[in-house]
Every structure is written in structure tokens, then in C-alpha cells.
Design a protein around this motif. Structure first.
Motif, PDB file in Angstrom:
ATOM      1  N   HIS A 193       9.813  -3.545   9.450  1.00 16.86           N
ATOM      2  CA  HIS A 193       9.700  -2.518  10.486  1.00 16.86           C
ATOM      3  C   HIS A 193       9.334  -3.202  11.792  1.00 16.86           C
ATOM      4  O   HIS A 193       8.464  -4.070  11.814  1.00 16.86           O
ATOM      5  N   PHE A 194       9.979  -2.780  12.877  1.00 11.42           N
ATOM      6  CA  PHE A 194       9.710  -3.362  14.193  1.00 11.42           C
ATOM      7  C   PHE A 194       9.372  -2.276  15.192  1.00 11.42           C
ATOM      8  O   PHE A 194       9.825  -1.140  15.078  1.00 11.42           O
ATOM      9  N   GLN A 195       8.567  -2.643  16.194  1.00  2.00           N
ATOM     10  CA  GLN A 195       8.140  -1.715  17.251  1.00  2.00           C
ATOM     11  C   GLN A 195       8.336  -2.382  18.599  1.00  2.00           C
ATOM     12  O   GLN A 195       8.492  -3.589  18.700  1.00  2.00           O
ATOM     13  N   ASN A 196       8.298  -1.547  19.636  1.00  3.04           N
ATOM     14  CA  ASN A 196       8.500  -2.072  20.984  1.00  3.04           C
ATOM     15  C   ASN A 196       7.446  -1.529  21.938  1.00  3.04           C
ATOM     16  O   ASN A 196       7.750  -0.823  22.895  1.00  3.04           O
ATOM     17  N   ASP A 197       6.197  -1.857  21.681  1.00  7.39           N
ATOM     18  CA  ASP A 197       5.102  -1.422  22.547  1.00  7.39           C
ATOM     19  C   ASP A 197       5.220  -1.998  23.958  1.00  7.39           C
ATOM     20  O   ASP A 197       4.751  -1.395  24.909  1.00  7.39           O
ATOM     21  N   GLY A 217       9.985   2.524  17.203  1.00 11.58           N
ATOM     22  CA  GLY A 217       9.762   2.847  18.611  1.00 11.58           C
ATOM     23  C   GLY A 217       8.552   2.100  19.120  1.00 11.58           C
ATOM     24  O   GLY A 217       8.640   0.954  19.510  1.00 11.58           O
ATOM     25  N   ALA A 218       7.399   2.733  19.062  1.00 11.22           N
ATOM     26  CA  ALA A 218       6.142   2.134  19.499  1.00 11.22           C
ATOM     27  C   ALA A 218       5.085   2.430  18.440  1.00 11.22           C
ATOM     28  O   ALA A 218       5.371   3.050  17.416  1.00 11.22           O
ATOM     29  N   SER A 219       3.870   2.005  18.698  1.00  9.43           N
ATOM     30  CA  SER A 219       2.773   2.280  17.766  1.00  9.43           C
ATOM     31  C   SER A 219       2.421   3.762  17.770  1.00  9.43           C
ATOM     32  O   SER A 219       2.605   4.456  18.766  1.00  9.43           O
ATOM     33  N   ASP A 262       5.203   6.614  18.425  1.00 11.05           N
ATOM     34  CA  ASP A 262       6.386   6.218  17.674  1.00 11.05           C
ATOM     35  C   ASP A 262       7.436   7.338  17.665  1.00 11.05           C
ATOM     36  O   ASP A 262       7.150   8.476  18.034  1.00 11.05           O
ATOM     37  N   HIS A 263       8.637   6.963  17.252  1.00  7.24           N
ATOM     38  CA  HIS A 263       9.678   7.959  17.025  1.00  7.24           C
ATOM     39  C   HIS A 263       9.970   7.958  15.523  1.00  7.24           C
ATOM     40  O   HIS A 263       9.393   7.150  14.787  1.00  7.24           O
ATOM     41  N   VAL A 322       6.430  -6.874  15.296  1.00  6.54           N
ATOM     42  CA  VAL A 322       6.429  -6.439  13.902  1.00  6.54           C
ATOM     43  C   VAL A 322       5.471  -5.265  13.791  1.00  6.54           C
ATOM     44  O   VAL A 322       4.331  -5.325  14.257  1.00  6.54           O
ATOM     45  N   PHE A 323       5.931  -4.184  13.185  1.00  3.09           N
ATOM     46  CA  PHE A 323       5.114  -2.967  13.018  1.00  3.09           C
ATOM     47  C   PHE A 323       4.104  -3.183  11.901  1.00  3.09           C
ATOM     48  O   PHE A 323       4.448  -3.653  10.817  1.00  3.09           O
ATOM     49  N   HIS A 324       2.851  -2.844  12.177  1.00  5.62           N
ATOM     50  CA  HIS A 324       1.780  -2.910  11.182  1.00  5.62           C
ATOM     51  C   HIS A 324       1.231  -1.515  10.998  1.00  5.62           C
ATOM     52  O   HIS A 324       0.744  -0.900  11.941  1.00  5.62           O
ATOM     53  N   ASP A 325       1.307  -1.012   9.775  1.00  3.50           N
ATOM     54  CA  ASP A 325       0.849   0.333   9.443  1.00  3.50           C
ATOM     55  C   ASP A 325      -0.670   0.309   9.306  1.00  3.50           C
ATOM     56  O   ASP A 325      -1.199  -0.285   8.374  1.00  3.50           O
TER      57      ASP A 325
END
Length: 82
Positions: free
Chosen positions: A8-12, A29-31, A35-36, A75-78
Motif C-alpha cells: 500500500h502506498f500513500q502520497n502525503d 491517497g494520504a494518511s 485517505d481515499h 509506504v502506507f503504514h496502518d
């Protein structure tokens, strides 16, 4: 890799392009809470794909691992409450 089977990737940072080392992934999307819907993207034979929600251009870079991005930190971190 956020404990997911698929990266999973994000773009903060609002980057126009994010280089990743996989061709199948999820864009968030973002954190949270910005997010979307987390959508699955498959580049197939292409080396680039645009997220239909946030318009981030993802570019495949075979020299990167699944847990790396250029720029760094996408990289998205849950972060679920324990």
C-alpha cells in the motif's frame, strides 16, 4: 509494508510522481483521515499508472524493493489503535 499482502502506498507529500518496485499495489491517497478508498492498481505491461482518485502517477522502478519508494516515505503504514 503495513502488514498487507499487497503493498500500500500513500502520497502525503503531494508528489506528482512516486517510483515503486511493484506493479500491483494499493493506493490510499494520504494518511487517515485524508485517505481515499484504498484501490487496487495493476500496471500490467505498462511501467506507469495514474490513481483515478488522487491523480498520483506511480512509476515502476525495478531497482526498488516492495517496501521502498522514491521519494522516500510513501509506504502506507496502518496505525490502528491497540
Amino acid at each position: 509494508m503495513a502488514g498487507h499482502g499487497i503493498p500500500h502506498f500513500q502520497n502525503d507529500g503531494g508528489h506528482q510522481v512516486i517510483e515503486i518496485g511493484v506493479k500491483e499495489f494499493m493506493c490510499t491517497g494520504a494518511s487517515v483521515p485524508y485517505d481515499h478508498p484504498h484501490i487496487y492498481i495493476d500496471m500490467g505491461d505498462d511501467n506507469e499508472k495514474v490513481c483515478s482518485y488522487c491523480s498520483t502517477l506511480y512509476r515502476y522502478n525495478p531497482s526498488l524493493k516492495a517496501s521502498q519508494t522514491v521519494p522516500d516515505g510513501c509506504v502506507f503504514h496502518d496505525h490502528k489503535a491497540a
